[in-house]
Scaffold this motif. Structure first.
Motif, short mmCIF file in Angstrom:
data_model
loop_
_atom_site.label_atom_id
_atom_site.label_comp_id
_atom_site.label_asym_id
_atom_site.label_seq_id
_atom_site.Cartn_x
_atom_site.Cartn_y
_atom_site.Cartn_z
N GLY A 43 14.24 7.56 8.94
CA GLY A 43 15.59 7.16 8.59
C GLY A 43 15.99 6.02 9.52
N TYR A 69 21.56 5.30 -5.37
CA TYR A 69 20.32 4.52 -5.29
C TYR A 69 20.06 3.75 -6.58
N TYR A 85 10.35 1.41 -4.39
CA TYR A 85 11.14 0.57 -3.48
C TYR A 85 12.55 0.56 -4.05
N TYR A 101 17.34 -0.47 2.33
CA TYR A 101 16.21 -0.50 1.41
C TYR A 101 15.32 0.67 1.79
N LEU A 102 14.80 1.34 0.79
CA LEU A 102 14.02 2.55 1.00
C LEU A 102 12.68 2.42 0.32
N SER A 103 11.63 2.61 1.08
CA SER A 103 10.27 2.69 0.54
C SER A 103 9.86 4.15 0.56
N ILE A 104 9.41 4.63 -0.58
CA ILE A 104 8.97 6.02 -0.65
C ILE A 104 7.63 6.11 -1.39
N TYR A 118 8.72 8.25 3.57
CA TYR A 118 10.09 7.78 3.39
C TYR A 118 10.41 6.87 4.55
N GLN A 119 10.71 5.60 4.27
CA GLN A 119 11.04 4.67 5.34
C GLN A 119 12.22 3.80 4.93
N VAL A 120 13.27 3.85 5.74
CA VAL A 120 14.48 3.07 5.51
C VAL A 120 14.42 1.79 6.33
N GLU A 122 17.13 -1.42 7.25
CA GLU A 122 18.47 -1.98 7.13
C GLU A 122 18.33 -3.48 7.33
#
Length: 135
Positions: A43, A69, A85, A101-104, A118-120, A122
């Motif tokens: 996060g 989202y 993404y 932005y979120l990569s999952i 899960y990587q956020v 900013e």
């Protein structure tokens, strides 16, 4: 949108709608239930591995936090892996909305699809909408 992209987005929404509902209701254990047992989670604070760290992260968030989202991109990496993404707005009752932005990475498990990574990020942009690094 081609059929593969539509299927990927359907899979992403199937997991993310449940994640969002749990975030919006401040149910940290339910949020964590949408992740694999060994999920890597990043996060806006130091990363953790596994559901206990994910639940602790969301438990530390203030009540009233909500998530909206939008899926920006998706890819099917294999039959059992979907990459997503997204752009996410995390809204609070007592402070400004945080846009990230979120990569999952979703993985198909014996019980269905779950978030394995899960990587956020900013990303700050200037008022002209350009990358601050000029790229």
């Amino acid at each position: 949108m081609n059929q593969n992209t539509a299927n990927n987005v359907t899979i992403l929404r199937g997991v993310l709608d449940g994640w969002k509902a749990a975030v919006d209701k401040h149910q940290p254990d339910q949020v964590a239930a949408h992740f694999t047992d060994d999920a890597i989670f990043q996060g806006l604070h130091p990363y953790s591995v596994g559901r206990p760290g994910i639940a602790a992260y969301y438990d530390s968030q203030p009540p009233g936090l909500t998530a909206e989202y939008r899926v920006l991109e998706s890819r099917r990496l294999s039959d059992d892996l979907v990459l997503g993404y997204l752009n996410v707005d995390f809204s609070f009752t007592a402070r400004p909305t945080v846009n990230v932005y979120l990569s999952i990475l979703l993985k198909r498990t014996a019980t269905g699809w779950a978030i394995a990574f899960y990587q956020v990020s900013e990303l700050k942009q200037n008022t002209a909408g350009e990358d601050p690094d000029g790229q």
